[in-house]
Design a protein around this motif. Structure first.
Motif, PDB file in Angstrom:
ATOM      1  N   GLU A 159      11.227 -63.648   6.803  1.00  0.00           N
ATOM      2  CA  GLU A 159      10.766 -62.411   6.159  1.00  0.00           C
ATOM      3  C   GLU A 159      10.988 -61.160   7.008  1.00  0.00           C
ATOM      4  O   GLU A 159      10.986 -60.050   6.486  1.00  0.00           O
ATOM      5  N   THR A 160      11.147 -61.345   8.316  1.00  0.00           N
ATOM      6  CA  THR A 160      11.250 -60.150   9.173  1.00  0.00           C
ATOM      7  C   THR A 160      12.687 -59.871   9.632  1.00  0.00           C
ATOM      8  O   THR A 160      12.934 -58.903  10.346  1.00  0.00           O
ATOM      9  N   SER A 161      13.631 -60.721   9.215  1.00  0.00           N
ATOM     10  CA  SER A 161      15.029 -60.538   9.618  1.00  0.00           C
ATOM     11  C   SER A 161      15.842 -60.072   8.409  1.00  0.00           C
ATOM     12  O   SER A 161      16.270 -60.884   7.594  1.00  0.00           O
ATOM     13  N   PHE A 162      16.012 -58.761   8.292  1.00  0.00           N
ATOM     14  CA  PHE A 162      16.673 -58.189   7.114  1.00  0.00           C
ATOM     15  C   PHE A 162      17.334 -56.872   7.515  1.00  0.00           C
ATOM     16  O   PHE A 162      17.116 -56.367   8.624  1.00  0.00           O
ATOM     17  N   ALA A 163      18.139 -56.322   6.590  1.00  0.00           N
ATOM     18  CA  ALA A 163      18.824 -55.059   6.885  1.00  0.00           C
ATOM     19  C   ALA A 163      18.199 -53.903   6.132  1.00  0.00           C
ATOM     20  O   ALA A 163      17.630 -54.100   5.058  1.00  0.00           O
ATOM     21  N   GLU A 164      18.319 -52.724   6.716  1.00  0.00           N
ATOM     22  CA  GLU A 164      17.969 -51.500   5.978  1.00  0.00           C
ATOM     23  C   GLU A 164      18.864 -50.374   6.449  1.00  0.00           C
ATOM     24  O   GLU A 164      19.378 -50.384   7.564  1.00  0.00           O
ATOM     25  N   LYS A 165      19.017 -49.391   5.565  1.00  0.00           N
ATOM     26  CA  LYS A 165      19.910 -48.273   5.863  1.00  0.00           C
ATOM     27  C   LYS A 165      19.314 -47.369   6.927  1.00  0.00           C
ATOM     28  O   LYS A 165      18.092 -47.193   6.968  1.00  0.00           O
ATOM     29  N   ILE A 166      20.183 -46.770   7.742  1.00  0.00           N
ATOM     30  CA  ILE A 166      19.726 -45.744   8.665  1.00  0.00           C
ATOM     31  C   ILE A 166      20.567 -44.475   8.437  1.00  0.00           C
ATOM     32  O   ILE A 166      21.669 -44.550   7.882  1.00  0.00           O
ATOM     33  N   GLU A 167      20.020 -43.356   8.878  1.00  0.00           N
ATOM     34  CA  GLU A 167      20.718 -42.073   8.685  1.00  0.00           C
ATOM     35  C   GLU A 167      21.785 -41.878   9.754  1.00  0.00           C
ATOM     36  O   GLU A 167      21.643 -42.354  10.876  1.00  0.00           O
ATOM     37  N   TYR A 168      22.830 -41.153   9.392  1.00  0.00           N
ATOM     38  CA  TYR A 168      23.817 -40.723  10.395  1.00  0.00           C
ATOM     39  C   TYR A 168      24.274 -39.316  10.009  1.00  0.00           C
ATOM     40  O   TYR A 168      24.160 -38.917   8.845  1.00  0.00           O
ATOM     41  N   PRO A 169      24.769 -38.537  10.988  1.00  0.00           N
ATOM     42  CA  PRO A 169      25.113 -37.148  10.687  1.00  0.00           C
ATOM     43  C   PRO A 169      26.254 -37.034   9.676  1.00  0.00           C
ATOM     44  O   PRO A 169      27.386 -37.469   9.963  1.00  0.00           O
ATOM     45  N   ALA A 170      25.973 -36.433   8.520  1.00  0.00           N
ATOM     46  CA  ALA A 170      26.991 -36.313   7.466  1.00  0.00           C
ATOM     47  C   ALA A 170      28.163 -35.467   7.960  1.00  0.00           C
ATOM     48  O   ALA A 170      29.321 -35.710   7.590  1.00  0.00           O
ATOM     49  N   ILE A 218      22.330 -46.226  20.601  1.00  0.00           N
ATOM     50  CA  ILE A 218      23.122 -45.708  19.472  1.00  0.00           C
ATOM     51  C   ILE A 218      22.207 -44.902  18.534  1.00  0.00           C
ATOM     52  O   ILE A 218      22.615 -43.890  17.979  1.00  0.00           O
ATOM     53  N   GLN A 219      20.948 -45.340  18.406  1.00  0.00           N
ATOM     54  CA  GLN A 219      20.030 -44.592  17.545  1.00  0.00           C
ATOM     55  C   GLN A 219      19.716 -43.224  18.148  1.00  0.00           C
ATOM     56  O   GLN A 219      19.615 -42.231  17.435  1.00  0.00           O
ATOM     57  N   GLN A 220      19.607 -43.185  19.491  1.00  0.00           N
ATOM     58  CA  GLN A 220      19.404 -41.887  20.156  1.00  0.00           C
ATOM     59  C   GLN A 220      20.617 -40.990  19.950  1.00  0.00           C
ATOM     60  O   GLN A 220      20.481 -39.798  19.681  1.00  0.00           O
ATOM     61  N   ALA A 221      21.817 -41.563  20.062  1.00  0.00           N
ATOM     62  CA  ALA A 221      23.050 -40.782  19.888  1.00  0.00           C
ATOM     63  C   ALA A 221      23.135 -40.220  18.464  1.00  0.00           C
ATOM     64  O   ALA A 221      23.548 -39.077  18.256  1.00  0.00           O
ATOM     65  N   LEU A 222      22.715 -41.031  17.478  1.00  0.00           N
ATOM     66  CA  LEU A 222      22.741 -40.577  16.082  1.00  0.00           C
ATOM     67  C   LEU A 222      21.765 -39.430  15.881  1.00  0.00           C
ATOM     68  O   LEU A 222      22.080 -38.429  15.238  1.00  0.00           O
ATOM     69  N   LYS A 223      20.585 -39.587  16.478  1.00  0.00           N
ATOM     70  CA  LYS A 223      19.544 -38.557  16.344  1.00  0.00           C
ATOM     71  C   LYS A 223      19.979 -37.251  17.009  1.00  0.00           C
ATOM     72  O   LYS A 223      19.799 -36.165  16.466  1.00  0.00           O
ATOM     73  N   ALA A 224      20.599 -37.385  18.189  1.00  0.00           N
ATOM     74  CA  ALA A 224      21.033 -36.202  18.942  1.00  0.00           C
ATOM     75  C   ALA A 224      22.388 -35.687  18.445  1.00  0.00           C
ATOM     76  O   ALA A 224      22.905 -34.700  18.944  1.00  0.00           O
ATOM     77  N   LYS A 225      22.988 -36.383  17.461  1.00  0.00           N
ATOM     78  CA  LYS A 225      24.323 -36.050  16.945  1.00  0.00           C
ATOM     79  C   LYS A 225      25.332 -35.973  18.085  1.00  0.00           C
ATOM     80  O   LYS A 225      26.148 -35.049  18.161  1.00  0.00           O
ATOM     81  N   ASP A 226      25.235 -36.931  18.998  1.00  0.00           N
ATOM     82  CA  ASP A 226      26.084 -36.949  20.191  1.00  0.00           C
ATOM     83  C   ASP A 226      27.225 -37.952  19.968  1.00  0.00           C
ATOM     84  O   ASP A 226      27.078 -39.160  20.169  1.00  0.00           O
ATOM     85  N   TRP A 227      28.379 -37.422  19.547  1.00  0.00           N
ATOM     86  CA  TRP A 227      29.539 -38.249  19.176  1.00  0.00           C
ATOM     87  C   TRP A 227      30.051 -39.071  20.365  1.00  0.00           C
ATOM     88  O   TRP A 227      30.411 -40.243  20.228  1.00  0.00           O
ATOM     89  N   THR A 228      30.068 -38.434  21.541  1.00  0.00           N
ATOM     90  CA  THR A 228      30.590 -39.130  22.720  1.00  0.00           C
ATOM     91  C   THR A 228      29.704 -40.314  23.086  1.00  0.00           C
ATOM     92  O   THR A 228      30.199 -41.418  23.380  1.00  0.00           O
TER      93      THR A 228
END
Ligand code: PMV
Length: 328
Positions: A159-170, A218-228
């Motif tokens: 029940e706890t191993s599943f996928a969900e969408k996350i945001e990324y910079p459009a 990677i989640q921090q990079a997405l939040k900070a919009k840090d491509w590198t």
């Protein structure tokens, strides 16, 4: 409804799944993150009916024998149990890309099978529930159910191993080039077999810890919009997976010379200001994660390399969905 059709897209892992903690439930040793690829997909029609003597499975025009179809039948059993029904099924599947070449046909395949079979069995399930079922067919399929950019939570139970969408910079206008090397042919070792060997690597424990850190990074990079920083995690994860493969017993080498030629070409392009990143799954083929605007420059650079069979341009795919067409 006893017959339904679904379409699901392939996905490429940015933080990789390579090793199971529970074989039966396909619980992974770490969480993973992937993006769905809108140009490569599977369409599957499932019909449950008393008229079929046993499950029948046809994939890309090839009728499966008992051995080959047992994994599909086991998967259908999960749906049959939930629907409290025992009818055999006819399953017809079409991929629009070569299977078993390391392009994750099992991800789109088991996602399409899950969504079509659940609909045909009359089950009303949430995306989370569908992703839990798809996971039991093929781990990466859990992320093809959700599509977009998705995280597959490791979890410690069904029940706890599943996928969900996350945001990324459009504004990144993400695209992926899938580069098939040479003539696509059956890969040497399936991901299922390869990852069974992961724990024989002396670096296994450390590699699993690093994967969890890369989920954070990677989640921090997405939040900070840090491509590198985003790209650094993608390439670190490619090396992490293949280090595990190369140091397993027996050793597994998925890369070919052209795989490394593409890495070198991308490193060269980076020095000229085009920031695109490589990653490779269980095969020699390379996925290039880039900004859509950079595709022409990358294509030009790829055209100078030998032994490239095909380059497929992909945008980011949506979730697996029921469609109103039928394959039989
Ligand atoms: O879902 P499977 O059993 O095909 O394993 C997929 C493994 C990789 O594609 C190499 C990595 C991943 O996270 O998708």
């Amino acid at each position: 409804m006893s017959k339904a059709t679904a379409k699901a897209y392939s996905n490429i892992a940015l933080v990789k799944y390579w090793g199971k903690g529970d074989e039966q439930l396909r619980l992974p040793v770490n969480s993973s993150i992937a993006i769905g690829l809108d140009s490569i997909y599977t369409v599957t029609t499932v019909e449950f009916a008393e008229k079929y003597q046993e499950d029948q499975v046809e994939i890309d025009g090839e009728v499966f024998n008992d051995d080959e179809k047992s994994r599909v039948s086991q998967h259908l059993d999960i749906i049959r149990t939930q629907a409290r029904m025992s009818f055999p099924a006819k399953v017809v599947t079409k991929n629009n890309f070569p299977k078993a070449v390391g392009a994750a046909s099992s991800a789109s395949g088991f996602a399409a099978l899950t969504v079509a079979a659940a609909e045909a069995a009359g089950l009303t399930l949430s995306t989370k529930e569908l992703s839990m079922i798809a996971r039991q067919g093929s781990g990466s399929a859990t992320r093809s159910v959700t599509g977009g950019m998705s995280i597959w939570h490791q979890g410690g139970s069904n029940e706890t191993s599943f996928a969900e969408k996350i945001e990324y910079p459009a504004e990144w206008d993400l695209a992926v080039l899938l580069v098939f090397i040479g003539q696509p042919k059956a890969k040497k070792m399936s991901s299922t077999k390869g990852m069974e060997l992961a724990s024989t690597s002396p670096y296994f424990t450390r590699a699993v810890e690093e994967a969890e850190k890369n989920i954070e990074r990677i989640q921090q990079a997405l939040k900070a919009k840090d491509w590198t920083a985003f790209g650094k995690v993608i390439e670190d994860e490619c090396y992490r997976l293949h280090t595990l493969c190369m140091t397993s017993t027996p050793n597994i080498l998925y890369w070919e010379g052209t795989t490394i030629d593409i890495f070198q070409m991308l490193l060269q392009l980076r020095r000229s200001g085009v920031d695109a990143f490589f990653t490779v799954d269980a095969g020699p083929h390379v996925h290039i994660v880039c900004h859509r605007q950079d595709i022409p420059k990358i294509q030009t650079a790829l055209s100078t390399l030998k032994n490239i069979h095909q380059v497929i341009e992909c945008g980011i795919a949506g979730p697996a969905q029921v469609i109103h067409e039928s394959l039989f």
